[in-house]
Design a protein around this motif. Structure first.
Motif, PDB file in Angstrom:
ATOM      1  N   PRO A   1       0.838  -1.206   0.000  1.00 41.91           N
ATOM      2  CA  PRO A   1       0.000   0.000   0.000  1.00 41.91           C
ATOM      3  C   PRO A   1       0.874   1.259   0.000  1.00 41.91           C
TER       4      PRO A   1
ATOM      5  N   LEU B   1      -6.757  -2.801   5.213  1.00 38.94           N
ATOM      6  CA  LEU B   1      -5.724  -1.801   5.474  1.00 38.94           C
ATOM      7  C   LEU B   1      -6.091  -0.955   6.684  1.00 38.94           C
TER       8      LEU B   1
ATOM      9  N   PHE C   1      -2.032  -7.718   4.758  1.00 36.29           N
ATOM     10  CA  PHE C   1      -2.477  -6.584   3.958  1.00 36.29           C
ATOM     11  C   PHE C   1      -3.011  -7.077   2.613  1.00 36.29           C
TER      12      PHE C   1
END
Length: 675
Positions: free
Chosen positions: A17, A74, A426
């Motif tokens: 991310p 997330l 994640f």
């Protein structure tokens, strides 16, 4: 206006991310759009002109909501590992909204009709397709899909209220952790405490505006060493009670009404679905299939544990008496005298061991174990953006040198992190739309070192690191087609097996010789210390198993209640303690108001899982012992197959394929000295 980074493909290194681009303000608009997209995708499945089949229904559902899953995963990780006031408010606002979104999908009659049509004609399905179809069908049935009218509406209302209560419970607990401070104003009252701990307390005192005083919090990274070393008994008592009484102080953060309401709602929901109790509902799809079976297992181990704990208590009381004590041993005394008794019997204490267990060396020990068992390699990634400066990342390579996944480690305690230790992802592994490699995270709460000093771990922290790394390997090694079956997406009382079995390698002489090196001299841990570690491995197991089992039995008691009225929390805890004859000097590992596993986590009616997994891990590691090689290639390959399989095979079958037979409890009793 720049695009919302949460709604763009994650194009950072290895698909990480874009932590350096995300702001808290991005979450709400991203969730709104992602939920709308998910609803559109579900509507397309429902309104398909084609008859329902695996591809256009079950497999299509695996694709649907991928963006929402990515965003919510997330955010959940951030709010657990690095929260702030804004994120806590967002969590309060959005958790019930997201829960209601998924409830509406599970309660959609037209969607369930298609799932049921595929399930009813599943004879042509095999392998993962069959397993995933069964799993989705049961998930919808257990999610209320067969309910009608008012019962269906009430089911959704219960879930929404529970989601709010669980968030509030966890936030109350975090705030209570952060609010508690034991102040010490005299240096004499620090007697016995390690210098590093005193220095940290001085720094915390200065940070809180009281230069020259010492401040101690009540998180477990402070609690256990303080109770072990502090000679000043009054401070041990204050800290111990502060820890036990978190969120039970009749203030705005009190959790008693919250957890009583949760227990009542869970029972009501179970009754709506036709189950006698919440525990019957939860355990229906576990390896241990009923609360009666779980209680029988716990009772069997409890009887052996109780006798052991009573002998330990007598020994500790005798030691205290020999030093002139004029009191009966209390909970805040146990660690203090147990450490002394262990030193007497084995000439072993934490101060001797910790210099050999620097955090970096222990991480390398875990990596070494994975290399020897599974051929994995870990390469540090030094220039990738992460969500906090304390987090670290490694690329994981398979035996052929190919990219397997990313491992993130976040090891040090801080106020923005909830307590405990956990593994999460994640990104989940999958393969049905091209290979997607996992991004796996371990989060721990180890005490930080003074500035410029290395972080040194006690042996319990060493085992915690190996434990969570076992979960990480379960996620990293996954080789499944569908994300819904991948990695740790397995029964709760099986998911702890891969983590707990890896703990055994942490204390093996061959592994210790590799990673346990003195932080200053680099000297390998002496064999005499290794021998002492082995000899002391069963010390105090009555206490350690007892406080765990007491909490597990308390969990099961809350979730097998026929709640004609909501009980008084303290009276209920005392009743259960009396029924199981819990010694007064042993408290529940978690009291109800601070029992996050069951009231803000996923272990309700399932805390026993650690015990059942301990049966598996002791029996499972014994296979290597019997082979005479803790890195036996044949067994390592079988264990790797188990980890790769995720939930594609029923866990009892997976274990039998690995071990060659069903698990046996004798190895657990022997390992803990509870025969």
């Amino acid at each position: 206006m720049s695009p919302n980074p949460l709604l763009q493909p994650f194009e950072g290194p290895f698909g990480l991310p874009p932590f350096d681009q995300i702001s808290d303000a991005d979450l709400a608009p991203a969730l709104e759009q992602a939920m709308a997209q998910h609803r559109t995708e579900i509507d397309a499945i429902i309104h398909s002109d084609e008859p329902a089949n695996f591809g256009n229904t079950i497999e299509a559902m695996e694709r649907a909501g991928a963006q929402l899953t990515q965003i919510w995963t997330l955010f959940s990780n951030l709010v657990s590992a690095d929260t702030n006031a804004v994120r806590q408010t967002l969590q309060q606002q959005w958790t019930p909204v997201v829960a209601a979104h998924y409830d509406a999908i599970r309660l959609e009659p037209a969607l369930f009709a298609r799932i049921e049509a595929v399930w009813s004609n599943k004879s042509a399905l095999t392998g993962e397709a069959l397993r995933l179809t069964d799993k989705r069908y049961q998930e919808f049935v257990r999610g209320g899909a067969r309910l009608q009218g008012q019962a269906k509406q009430r089911f959704a209302e219960i879930n929404a209220e529970l989601s709010r209560l669980q968030v509030t419970f966890g936030q109350n607990l975090l705030e209570e952790n952060n609010a508690f401070v034991l102040w010490v104003t005299s240096a004499d009252e620090l007697a016995g405490l390690p210098e590093a701990m005193i220095a940290q307390a001085a720094a915390k005192g200065a940070e809180l505006g009281r230069e020259g005083d010492w401040a101690f919090g009540c998180d477990r990274t402070v609690l256990y060493p303080f109770l072990t070393y502090a000679q000043y008994r009054g401070h041990r008592e204050t800290l111990y009670k502060g820890y036990l009484n978190r969120a039970d102080n009749d203030n705005e953060r009190d959790n008693k009404a919250n957890l009583r309401r949760q227990a009542a709602l869970r029972l009501e929901r179970a009754n709506l679905l036709g189950y006698a109790t919440h525990a019957h509902y939860i355990l229906e799809d576990r390896m241990v299939g009923s609360p009666e079976d779980a209680k029988a297992l716990m009772s069997q181990v409890w009887q052996a544990t109780l006798g052991c704990a009573q002998m330990e208590l007598a020994d500790l009381q005798g030691l205290a008496n020999s030093q002139g004590a004029n009191f009966g041993l209390k909970g805040w005394d146990w660690w203090f005298y147990a450490a002394q008794l262990r030193q007497q019997r084995f000439e072993l204490d934490e101060a001797q061991l910790k210099p050999y267990f620097s955090l970096d060396n222990v991480i390398e020990g875990a990596f070494y174990t994975a290399r020897r068992l599974f051929g994995l390699d870990f390469r540090a990634l030094d220039n990738v953006p992460l969500y906090h400066p304390q987090a670290r990342a490694w690329e994981v390579l398979d035996p052929a040198g190919q990219h397997l996944g990313i491992f993130i480690g976040d090891y040090l305690t801080r106020d923005s992190k909830r307590g405990g230790a956990w593994m999460t992802v994640f990104r989940q592994q999958s393969g049905f739309d091209g290979p997607v490699r996992p991004i796996v995270q371990n989060v721990c709460n180890f005490p930080p070192a003074a500035a410029g000093e290395p972080v040194l771990l006690g042996f319990e922290h060493v085992k915690t690191l190996f434990h969570e790394f076992g979960h990480a390997l379960h996620g990293l090694l996954s080789q499944c087609q569908y994300p819904g079956l991948a990695g740790t997406s397995v029964a709760r009382d099986f998911v702890e097996f891969p983590s707990q079995v890896l703990e055994h390698w942490a204390m093996q002489p061959e592994v210790l010789a590799h990673y346990a090196r003195h932080v200053e001299s680099g000297q390998v841990i002496p064999q005499v210390l290794v021998d002492k570690i082995q000899q002391a491995s069963q010390f105090n197991q009555g206490f350690q198993t007892g406080e765990f089992l007491a909490a597990a039995l308390l969990d099961m008691a809350w979730h097998t209640l026929d709640l004609t009225e909501e009980p008084d929390v303290l009276a209920f805890e005392a009743k259960i303690a009396d029924e199981i004859q819990l010694p007064e000097a042993i408290a529940y590992r978690y009291r109800s108001t601070a029992f996050a596993h069951i009231f803000s986590g996923g272990y309700s009616a399932g805390y026993y899982s650690y015990l059942y997994s301990a049966v598996l891990d002791c029996d499972g590691f014994n296979a290597f012992v019997e082979a005479g090689n803790i890195f036996d290639p044949n067994l390592a390959n079988k264990l790797k197959t188990l980890l790769e399989s995720g939930d594609t095979v029923a866990p009892d079958r997976l274990y039998q394929q690995y071990r060659g037979r069903a698990p046996q409890i004798e190895a657990l009793l022997q390992h803990r000295g509870l025969q």
